[in-house]
Design a protein around this motif. Structure first.
Motif, mmCIF file in Angstrom:
data_model
loop_
_atom_site.group_PDB
_atom_site.id
_atom_site.type_symbol
_atom_site.label_atom_id
_atom_site.label_comp_id
_atom_site.label_asym_id
_atom_site.label_seq_id
_atom_site.Cartn_x
_atom_site.Cartn_y
_atom_site.Cartn_z
ATOM 1 N N PRO A 145 -25.054 32.516 14.791
ATOM 2 C CA PRO A 145 -26.448 32.898 14.511
ATOM 3 C C PRO A 145 -27.257 31.955 13.626
ATOM 4 O O PRO A 145 -28.477 32.046 13.619
ATOM 5 C CB PRO A 145 -26.315 34.266 13.837
ATOM 6 N N VAL A 146 -26.631 31.050 12.888
ATOM 7 C CA VAL A 146 -27.421 30.256 11.951
ATOM 8 C C VAL A 146 -28.423 29.357 12.693
ATOM 9 O O VAL A 146 -28.137 28.836 13.776
ATOM 10 C CB VAL A 146 -26.508 29.402 11.037
ATOM 11 N N VAL A 147 -29.625 29.238 12.147
ATOM 12 C CA VAL A 147 -30.644 28.315 12.659
ATOM 13 C C VAL A 147 -31.241 27.591 11.461
ATOM 14 O O VAL A 147 -31.743 28.235 10.531
ATOM 15 C CB VAL A 147 -31.784 29.052 13.401
ATOM 16 N N GLU A 148 -31.196 26.263 11.478
ATOM 17 C CA GLU A 148 -31.778 25.490 10.375
ATOM 18 C C GLU A 148 -33.248 25.235 10.651
ATOM 19 O O GLU A 148 -33.580 24.599 11.662
ATOM 20 C CB GLU A 148 -31.073 24.145 10.241
ATOM 21 N N GLU A 173 -29.775 34.028 12.150
ATOM 22 C CA GLU A 173 -29.779 33.965 10.685
ATOM 23 C C GLU A 173 -30.356 32.621 10.246
ATOM 24 O O GLU A 173 -29.636 31.658 10.051
ATOM 25 C CB GLU A 173 -28.364 34.165 10.136
ATOM 26 N N PRO A 174 -31.695 32.577 10.097
ATOM 27 C CA PRO A 174 -32.345 31.320 9.738
ATOM 28 C C PRO A 174 -32.072 30.917 8.295
ATOM 29 O O PRO A 174 -31.944 31.775 7.414
ATOM 30 C CB PRO A 174 -33.829 31.629 9.943
ATOM 31 N N VAL A 175 -31.984 29.625 8.083
ATOM 32 C CA VAL A 175 -31.939 29.056 6.735
ATOM 33 C C VAL A 175 -33.024 27.993 6.663
ATOM 34 O O VAL A 175 -33.396 27.404 7.683
ATOM 35 C CB VAL A 175 -30.558 28.447 6.400
ATOM 36 N N ASP B 212 -25.112 29.235 1.452
ATOM 37 C CA ASP B 212 -24.034 30.169 1.794
ATOM 38 C C ASP B 212 -24.156 30.657 3.238
ATOM 39 O O ASP B 212 -23.164 30.743 3.962
ATOM 40 C CB ASP B 212 -24.037 31.363 0.818
ATOM 41 N N ARG B 213 -25.384 30.969 3.655
ATOM 42 C CA ARG B 213 -25.569 31.470 5.016
ATOM 43 C C ARG B 213 -25.278 30.376 6.057
ATOM 44 O O ARG B 213 -24.801 30.668 7.156
ATOM 45 C CB ARG B 213 -27.004 32.003 5.180
ATOM 46 N N THR B 214 -25.567 29.117 5.708
ATOM 47 C CA THR B 214 -25.275 28.013 6.625
ATOM 48 C C THR B 214 -23.777 27.967 6.957
ATOM 49 O O THR B 214 -23.379 27.637 8.069
ATOM 50 C CB THR B 214 -25.718 26.672 5.994
ATOM 51 N N VAL B 215 -22.973 28.349 5.976
ATOM 52 C CA VAL B 215 -21.524 28.391 6.204
ATOM 53 C C VAL B 215 -21.106 29.721 6.837
ATOM 54 O O VAL B 215 -20.439 29.744 7.871
ATOM 55 C CB VAL B 215 -20.760 28.130 4.896
ATOM 56 N N SER B 216 -21.528 30.843 6.250
ATOM 57 C CA SER B 216 -21.002 32.140 6.700
ATOM 58 C C SER B 216 -21.541 32.565 8.060
ATOM 59 O O SER B 216 -20.904 33.358 8.762
ATOM 60 C CB SER B 216 -21.308 33.225 5.658
ATOM 61 N N ALA B 217 -22.703 32.059 8.459
ATOM 62 C CA ALA B 217 -23.255 32.376 9.784
ATOM 63 C C ALA B 217 -23.205 31.154 10.702
ATOM 64 O O ALA B 217 -23.786 31.167 11.775
ATOM 65 C CB ALA B 217 -24.704 32.854 9.652
ATOM 66 N N GLY B 218 -22.520 30.109 10.252
ATOM 67 C CA GLY B 218 -22.489 28.873 11.032
ATOM 68 C C GLY B 218 -21.113 28.221 11.000
ATOM 69 O O GLY B 218 -20.205 28.621 11.723
ATOM 70 N N LEU B 219 -20.948 27.259 10.097
ATOM 71 C CA LEU B 219 -19.723 26.461 10.066
ATOM 72 C C LEU B 219 -18.453 27.280 9.927
ATOM 73 O O LEU B 219 -17.417 26.940 10.508
ATOM 74 C CB LEU B 219 -19.791 25.482 8.877
#
Lengths: 312, 312
Positions: A145-148, A173-175, B212-219
Motif C-alpha cells: 500500500p505505500v505510495v511516496e 498508505e501515502p507518505v 515508519d510507514r515507508t517500511v511497515s506498509a512497503g519495504l
C-alpha cells in the motif's frame, strides 16, 4: 470519481486495480496499439485472484468499472486524477506530460509512478505543473500500500494534500517527502541496507542466503507491521531517546566503518523523541510493547500456516 | 538433551522457553538471589500465552521441563549446551566465562547472547574457548527465530556446526558469520537503514511517522518472508545480476550521498548471482515470483484481520 491510468504496463494495470477496487471508474490509455486491451485482460485475471483469496468481494463488478480509452483526451476527460505510468525515461516522461497538458481539465491532478526521475525533470515545461507530483508505488500497489508523494519545487501544497487524501480513500498508505531527493525515501532506505548486505558478502563475512535469513527470520518480522523508529522506541525502557543514547556508540562505529557520519546529536535525538511522543505518549510504551508481542505471535502463527516451499 | 541457561533476565528466560518448548530439560541459573525463581514465573506466564495463541501445544508440560539450578555447577552438569545471557559488560562476561570454565564438562558447548561484545573479548582466557561462540538472538527468541552465530578466532569449526544443528533442531533459524565484525550482521543491516532513516528526519525530508510507514506498509512486507537479495532477484526479469546492472547507478548515487562506496563491481555481481542461482535456478524465477505474490496476498489478508489500534 473518474480516474485515468496513462501507460498500461504492469504498473499502470496494477494502479487500475487499486482505483477500480475502491469503486471508481477507470479509463486506461496506452500509446501502443492494443496495449490497453491487453491490460484489461491482465486486470481481470488479477481481480479474480484477489477475489479468490478474499481480498476483494466482487471481481466482476470491479472489472466492469475499467474501460479502454479511445485516446489520451478520451481517457482524461472529466478525470479527477491521472496516474501516469509510461516507460521511465526523461524523454518519454516529458512527452507524455506535454501531451497531457494539452488535454487535461483545469482541476485534474496528475501523479507520476516514476521510481527515480524527479518531477522537476519532466514537468517544468507544462502549464499544469502545480498540479503534478510523483506518486511512486511499490509493485504491485494493490498488494503493497505505500505510495511516496514527492512534490517538484512548483507543486502546490494543495496538490499534495488532495492526492494524499485520494490515496488514503482508496486504501493506500501515502507518505510525503517535503522535497526531491535522489531515490526518494523508500529506495534510499532499501539502498543503505542493500549496500551493507552486499558488503557483508563482498567481505566474505556472510553468505547471500544467511543475509537473507537475517532479515526474513529477524529484522523483517517487526518491520512488516511497524517501522524502524517504532521498533527502537519499544526496545529501550525509556523509548527512542533512551535507545539512541544506549546504542549510539555501536551504531556510530557500524556506520563509520562504511563511511557514514551517523549524526545522532542531542538535538536530533530530541526531535525524534518529540515526534514519537506525539504518536505514542511515554506512559503507553509498555502497553504498545505488549501489542507488539501479540502482533509478533500472530505473524508467526500466520507464517507457520503459509505455504513456504524451499526456494531451491 | 540437557540445556543450561545462565543469567535469567528477559533474554535468558526467553531462551529457556525456546529449549523447553522443543522438549529439552532446562536448568536455569542466576547469580542474583531469587533471580531464577522469578524467571520460572515469567516463563510459565509466557508459555501459557503461547499456548493460548496456538504456538505451542502443552504449556504445562514445557514448564515442567524448566528447573531452578542450585548453583552454576548444578546448572551445567551434564549440559550439552549452555546459553549465557548475563548483563552485557566485558567484565561480567569475562567473570562468568571463567566461572563456567571451572565447572563445564569436556563436551559442553557455550553460546553467549552478547549483542555487541565479540567472544574474543571474553573467552581468550578460558580453557574451553574452542567450544565458545556468540549465539546472538533477537528478543524474544521464542518469537523471532534468527540467531547469529559468530566464532572467535579460536572457536572450533565443529562448535559452529554443532550449535547450528542444535539451533535448527529447536526451531530457530541460525545464520553464520565467518569472523567477528562490529555489530555482527543483524545490527549492521539495521544500523545502515537506521542511519538513513534518521538522516531523512534530520534533513527535514520526511517525518518519523512517514519513514515508519515507508517500511511497515512497503519495504517490510516482503522482508517478513524473504530477504533483501531474494527481493531484488525477483525484481528484474533476469534476476539479481540484471537488477544490479539496471539500478547500480541509482544506488551508487544514494549510497555515495551518505559517504558509502557501493562497490557493486562485475566480480561481486557475479558472485551474488552465483549464490542466488544455487538457491533458485534462473528457470524458476517466474514461479518464485508467483509464490511471492501469493505470500504477499496472504500477508495482506493476515494484516487486515489483525487488531491494529492506532498508536497515538
Amino acid at each position: 470519481m473518474k480516474i485515468a491510468v496513462v501507460g498500461a504496463g504492469l504498473v499502470g494495470s496494477a494502479w487500475a486495480i487499486v482505483f477500480a477496487r475502491a469503486g471508481h471508474d477507470v479509463a486506461v490509455y496506452d500509446a501502443v496499439e492494443g496495449g490497453a486491451d491487453r491490460a484489461i485482460g491482465l486486470i481481470g485475471d488479477r481481480l479474480k485472484t484477489l477475489e479468490e483469496v478474499g481480498l476483494i468481494e466482487d471481481a466482476a463488478a470491479a472489472g466492469q468499472r475499467v474501460r479502454v480509452a479511445a485516446s489520451l483526451a478520451d481517457a482524461v476527460v472529466d478525470a479527477a486524477y491521472i496516474q501516469e505510468s509510461v516507460f521511465e525515461t526523461v524523454e518519454q516522461k516529458r512527452q507524455i506530460f506535454a501531451a497531457l497538458d494539452a488535454v487535461v481539465g483545469p482541476e485534474t491532478l496528475i501523479g507520476s509512478s516514476s521510481s527515480g526521475i524527479p518531477a522537476s525533470a519532466f514537468t517544468d515545461h507544462v502549464g499544469c505543473r502545480e498540479r503534478c507530483l510523483i506518486a511512486h508505488p511499490v509493485n504491485p500497489p494493490y498488494l503493497i500500500p505505500v505510495v511516496e508523494l514527492v512534490p517538484a519545487p512548483w507543486t502546490a501544497a494543495a496538490t499534495v494534500q488532495r492526492v494524499r487524501a485520494l490515496m488514503e480513500s482508496v486504501g493506500q498508505e501515502p507518505v510525503e517527502l517535503t522535497r526531491e531527493i535522489e531515490g526518494f525515501a523508500l529506495n534510499r532506505l532499501q539502498g543503505l541496507l542493500l549496500a551493507e548486505a552486499w558488503k557483508l558478502v563482498a567481505d566474505g563475512i556472510m553468505s547471500v542466503e544467511d543475509v537473507d535469513r537475517t532479515v526474513s527470520a529477524g529484522l523483517g518480522l517487526r518491520w512488516s507491521f511497524m517501522g524502524p523508529f517504532e521498533t527502537i522506541d519499544l526496545n529501550a525502557p525509556g523509548g527512542v531517546a533512551d535507545y539512541a543514547r544506549r546504542f549510539r556508540t555501536m551504531y556510530e562505529t557500524i556506520a563509520g566503518s562504511r563511511g557514514v557520519d551517523l549524526g545522532w546529536d542531542d538535538a536530533l535525538i530530541a526531535e525524534v523523541e518529540r515526534q514519537r511522543r506525539v504518536a505514542l505518549p511515554a506512559d503507553r510504551l509498555a502497553e504498545r510493547s505488549a501489542w507488539r508481542d501479540r502482533r509478533l505471535m500472530a505473524l508467526m502463527a500466520h507464517k507457520r500456516s503459509s505455504q513456504d516451499p524451499a526456494a531451491g
